[in-house]
Design a protein around this motif. Sequence first.
Motif, PDB file in Angstrom:
ATOM      1  N   ARG A  80       0.845  -1.198   0.000  1.00 27.64           N
ATOM      2  CA  ARG A  80       0.000   0.000   0.000  1.00 27.64           C
ATOM      3  C   ARG A  80       0.880   1.247   0.000  1.00 27.64           C
ATOM      4  O   ARG A  80       2.034   1.193   0.448  1.00 27.64           O
ATOM      5  CB  ARG A  80      -0.900   0.006   1.247  1.00 27.64           C
ATOM      6  N   PRO A  81       0.368   2.387  -0.481  1.00 29.87           N
ATOM      7  CA  PRO A  81       1.195   3.600  -0.466  1.00 29.87           C
ATOM      8  C   PRO A  81       1.494   4.039   0.965  1.00 29.87           C
ATOM      9  O   PRO A  81       0.649   3.877   1.853  1.00 29.87           O
ATOM     10  CB  PRO A  81       0.334   4.632  -1.197  1.00 29.87           C
ATOM     11  N   THR A  82       2.683   4.567   1.173  1.00 29.86           N
ATOM     12  CA  THR A  82       3.090   4.972   2.523  1.00 29.86           C
ATOM     13  C   THR A  82       3.318   6.477   2.586  1.00 29.86           C
ATOM     14  O   THR A  82       3.600   7.128   1.570  1.00 29.86           O
ATOM     15  CB  THR A  82       4.403   4.277   2.933  1.00 29.86           C
ATOM     16  N   VAL A  83       3.245   7.007   3.806  1.00 27.67           N
ATOM     17  CA  VAL A  83       3.417   8.449   3.992  1.00 27.67           C
ATOM     18  C   VAL A  83       4.817   8.910   3.566  1.00 27.67           C
ATOM     19  O   VAL A  83       4.978  10.046   3.124  1.00 27.67           O
ATOM     20  CB  VAL A  83       3.153   8.879   5.454  1.00 27.67           C
ATOM     21  N   THR A  84       5.808   8.034   3.666  1.00 24.82           N
ATOM     22  CA  THR A  84       7.173   8.463   3.302  1.00 24.82           C
ATOM     23  C   THR A  84       7.258   8.813   1.810  1.00 24.82           C
ATOM     24  O   THR A  84       8.090   9.621   1.416  1.00 24.82           O
ATOM     25  CB  THR A  84       8.216   7.380   3.647  1.00 24.82           C
ATOM     26  N   GLU A  85       6.376   8.236   1.010  1.00 22.82           N
ATOM     27  CA  GLU A  85       6.387   8.539  -0.429  1.00 22.82           C
ATOM     28  C   GLU A  85       5.957   9.973  -0.723  1.00 22.82           C
ATOM     29  O   GLU A  85       6.167  10.478  -1.822  1.00 22.82           O
ATOM     30  CB  GLU A  85       5.445   7.581  -1.184  1.00 22.82           C
ATOM     31  N   LEU A  86       5.338  10.612   0.268  1.00 22.03           N
ATOM     32  CA  LEU A  86       4.820  11.971   0.043  1.00 22.03           C
ATOM     33  C   LEU A  86       5.789  13.047   0.520  1.00 22.03           C
ATOM     34  O   LEU A  86       5.462  14.227   0.522  1.00 22.03           O
ATOM     35  CB  LEU A  86       3.470  12.133   0.761  1.00 22.03           C
ATOM     36  N   VAL A  87       6.978  12.630   0.934  1.00 18.89           N
ATOM     37  CA  VAL A  87       7.972  13.574   1.450  1.00 18.89           C
ATOM     38  C   VAL A  87       9.215  13.475   0.583  1.00 18.89           C
ATOM     39  O   VAL A  87       9.749  12.384   0.390  1.00 18.89           O
ATOM     40  CB  VAL A  87       8.306  13.242   2.921  1.00 18.89           C
ATOM     41  N   SER A  88       9.652  14.629   0.055  1.00 13.53           N
ATOM     42  CA  SER A  88      10.748  14.550  -0.915  1.00 13.53           C
ATOM     43  C   SER A  88      12.105  14.795  -0.260  1.00 13.53           C
ATOM     44  O   SER A  88      12.843  15.674  -0.671  1.00 13.53           O
ATOM     45  CB  SER A  88      10.502  15.534  -2.051  1.00 13.53           C
ATOM     46  N   SER A  89      12.389  14.014   0.775  1.00 15.68           N
ATOM     47  CA  SER A  89      13.698  14.106   1.416  1.00 15.68           C
ATOM     48  C   SER A  89      14.572  12.983   0.866  1.00 15.68           C
ATOM     49  O   SER A  89      14.069  11.916   0.526  1.00 15.68           O
ATOM     50  CB  SER A  89      13.546  13.919   2.923  1.00 15.68           C
ATOM     51  N   ARG A  90      15.900  13.233   0.800  1.00 14.81           N
ATOM     52  CA  ARG A  90      16.725  12.116   0.362  1.00 14.81           C
ATOM     53  C   ARG A  90      17.152  11.247   1.541  1.00 14.81           C
ATOM     54  O   ARG A  90      17.794  10.225   1.389  1.00 14.81           O
ATOM     55  CB  ARG A  90      17.922  12.564  -0.471  1.00 14.81           C
ATOM     56  N   ARG A  91      16.759  11.660   2.751  1.00 13.09           N
ATOM     57  CA  ARG A  91      17.104  10.852   3.926  1.00 13.09           C
ATOM     58  C   ARG A  91      16.016   9.804   4.166  1.00 13.09           C
ATOM     59  O   ARG A  91      14.895   9.938   3.689  1.00 13.09           O
ATOM     60  CB  ARG A  91      17.218  11.728   5.162  1.00 13.09           C
ATOM     61  N   ARG A  92      16.394   8.788   4.951  1.00 18.30           N
ATOM     62  CA  ARG A  92      15.414   7.763   5.285  1.00 18.30           C
ATOM     63  C   ARG A  92      14.651   8.233   6.516  1.00 18.30           C
ATOM     64  O   ARG A  92      15.176   8.237   7.616  1.00 18.30           O
ATOM     65  CB  ARG A  92      16.118   6.436   5.563  1.00 18.30           C
ATOM     66  N   LEU A  93      13.431   8.670   6.300  1.00 18.08           N
ATOM     67  CA  LEU A  93      12.626   9.205   7.403  1.00 18.08           C
ATOM     68  C   LEU A  93      11.605   8.166   7.828  1.00 18.08           C
ATOM     69  O   LEU A  93      11.209   7.312   7.036  1.00 18.08           O
ATOM     70  CB  LEU A  93      11.877  10.460   6.952  1.00 18.08           C
ATOM     71  N   TYR A  94      11.190   8.269   9.072  1.00 21.39           N
ATOM     72  CA  TYR A  94      10.081   7.411   9.482  1.00 21.39           C
ATOM     73  C   TYR A  94       9.060   8.237  10.257  1.00 21.39           C
ATOM     74  O   TYR A  94       9.388   9.275  10.836  1.00 21.39           O
ATOM     75  CB  TYR A  94      10.541   6.171  10.251  1.00 21.39           C
ATOM     76  N   PRO A  95       7.801   7.779  10.226  1.00 18.53           N
ATOM     77  CA  PRO A  95       6.735   8.567  10.836  1.00 18.53           C
ATOM     78  C   PRO A  95       6.858   8.600  12.358  1.00 18.53           C
ATOM     79  O   PRO A  95       7.293   7.627  12.975  1.00 18.53           O
ATOM     80  CB  PRO A  95       5.453   7.833  10.444  1.00 18.53           C
ATOM     81  N   VAL A  96       6.472   9.735  12.929  1.00 18.68           N
ATOM     82  CA  VAL A  96       6.448   9.910  14.385  1.00 18.68           C
ATOM     83  C   VAL A  96       5.072   9.451  14.853  1.00 18.68           C
ATOM     84  O   VAL A  96       4.082  10.154  14.679  1.00 18.68           O
ATOM     85  CB  VAL A  96       6.687  11.393  14.741  1.00 18.68           C
ATOM     86  N   GLY A  97       4.981   8.248  15.382  1.00 15.24           N
ATOM     87  CA  GLY A  97       3.684   7.688  15.755  1.00 15.24           C
ATOM     88  C   GLY A  97       2.912   7.290  14.503  1.00 15.24           C
ATOM     89  O   GLY A  97       3.433   7.367  13.384  1.00 15.24           O
ATOM     90  N   ARG A  98       1.677   6.884  14.717  1.00 19.38           N
ATOM     91  CA  ARG A  98       0.891   6.374  13.592  1.00 19.38           C
ATOM     92  C   ARG A  98      -0.434   7.097  13.453  1.00 19.38           C
ATOM     93  O   ARG A  98      -1.004   7.530  14.439  1.00 19.38           O
ATOM     94  CB  ARG A  98       0.548   4.888  13.827  1.00 19.38           C
ATOM     95  N   LEU A  99      -0.877   7.200  12.229  1.00 21.14           N
ATOM     96  CA  LEU A  99      -2.294   7.523  11.980  1.00 21.14           C
ATOM     97  C   LEU A  99      -2.853   6.341  11.197  1.00 21.14           C
ATOM     98  O   LEU A  99      -2.131   5.765  10.358  1.00 21.14           O
ATOM     99  CB  LEU A  99      -2.432   8.805  11.154  1.00 21.14           C
TER     100      LEU A  99
END
Length: 243
Positions: A80-99
Motif C-alpha cells: 500500500r502507499p506509505t506516507v514516506t512517499e509523500l515527502v521529498s527528502s533524500r534521507r530515510r525518514l520514518y513517521p512519528v507515531g501512527r495515523l
Amino acid sequence: MRLAKYLAHAGVASRRRAELLIAEGRVTVGGEPSIDPARDVDESSGVAVDGKPVAIEEREVWALNKPAGFVSTARDTHGRPTVTELVSSRRRLYPVGRLDADTTGLILLTNDGELAERLTHPRHGVEKVYRAHVEPRPVGEPALRQLRSGVELDDGQSAAARVRQLEPGLLELTLTEGRKRQVRRMCAAVGHRVVALERIAFGPLHIDRLVEDGRRLGEGESRRLTAAEVERLRKPRVDPRRL
Ligand code: URA
C-alpha cells in the motif's frame, strides 16, 4: 554518547528500537559485537548495524498533511502507499507515531529517533488534537463527560482528555496518549462510530498554520520544518503557543 542514543541520533531507529537491535547482537563497535546500550561511542568508534557502518546524518523533521489511504509506516508489506512517499527528502525518514490509513491530517516524519521518542512517549504529555465526525449525532453530555474522564478500553482506561462538541456530531479531542485507534475506540466505547477523523495539531504545530508560500499545506503536501519550529517541538511544554 551512549550506544543506543548514538543509533537513535544517526536515524537508525528510535531509542527503544535501538536498544532491541543492540540486545539482538546486531550492533558492532570496532568490529566487535556490543550488547551494552550504555557503552560510550562517538564517530570514531566504528559503529555498525548488521555489518553496515552507521554515520550521524543531518536531522530533518517534516510535516505532512496526510491524505486517506496512506499507511504510516516507512514500508508496507502489502504494497500500500506509505506516507514516506509523500515527502521529498533524500534521507530515510520514518513517521512519528501512527495515523490509521483512513485518518487524515498532520503527521510528522523524521530521522531523529530522540525527538520521535520525546514526541510520542506519554510521559512527555505532548498533546495531539483530533477532529472526529461521529454517528449518531449529537453526542450527549454523559458520553462527553465519560470521554473526558477516561473510558474503559481493552488495553486499559484512557487518560483524561479535553473534549468539545463543536457542532452536533463533530468532536474535538485533545489527547496526550497515542494508542492504536484510540479515538475510534474511545468513541465506540460511548456508543458513537467515527466516520471521519483528522489530526489538526501535534504539540505546538497546528495544521492551519503550517503554511508554505502563504497557503495552508493541502492534502498530500509536506514541508520541512524550520530550525525554529523544531526547537519549539522539542520544548512544547515550555512554550505551548501554537506556531
Ligand atoms: N486515533 C485513532 O483512532 N486513529 C488515528 O489514526 C489516530 C488516533
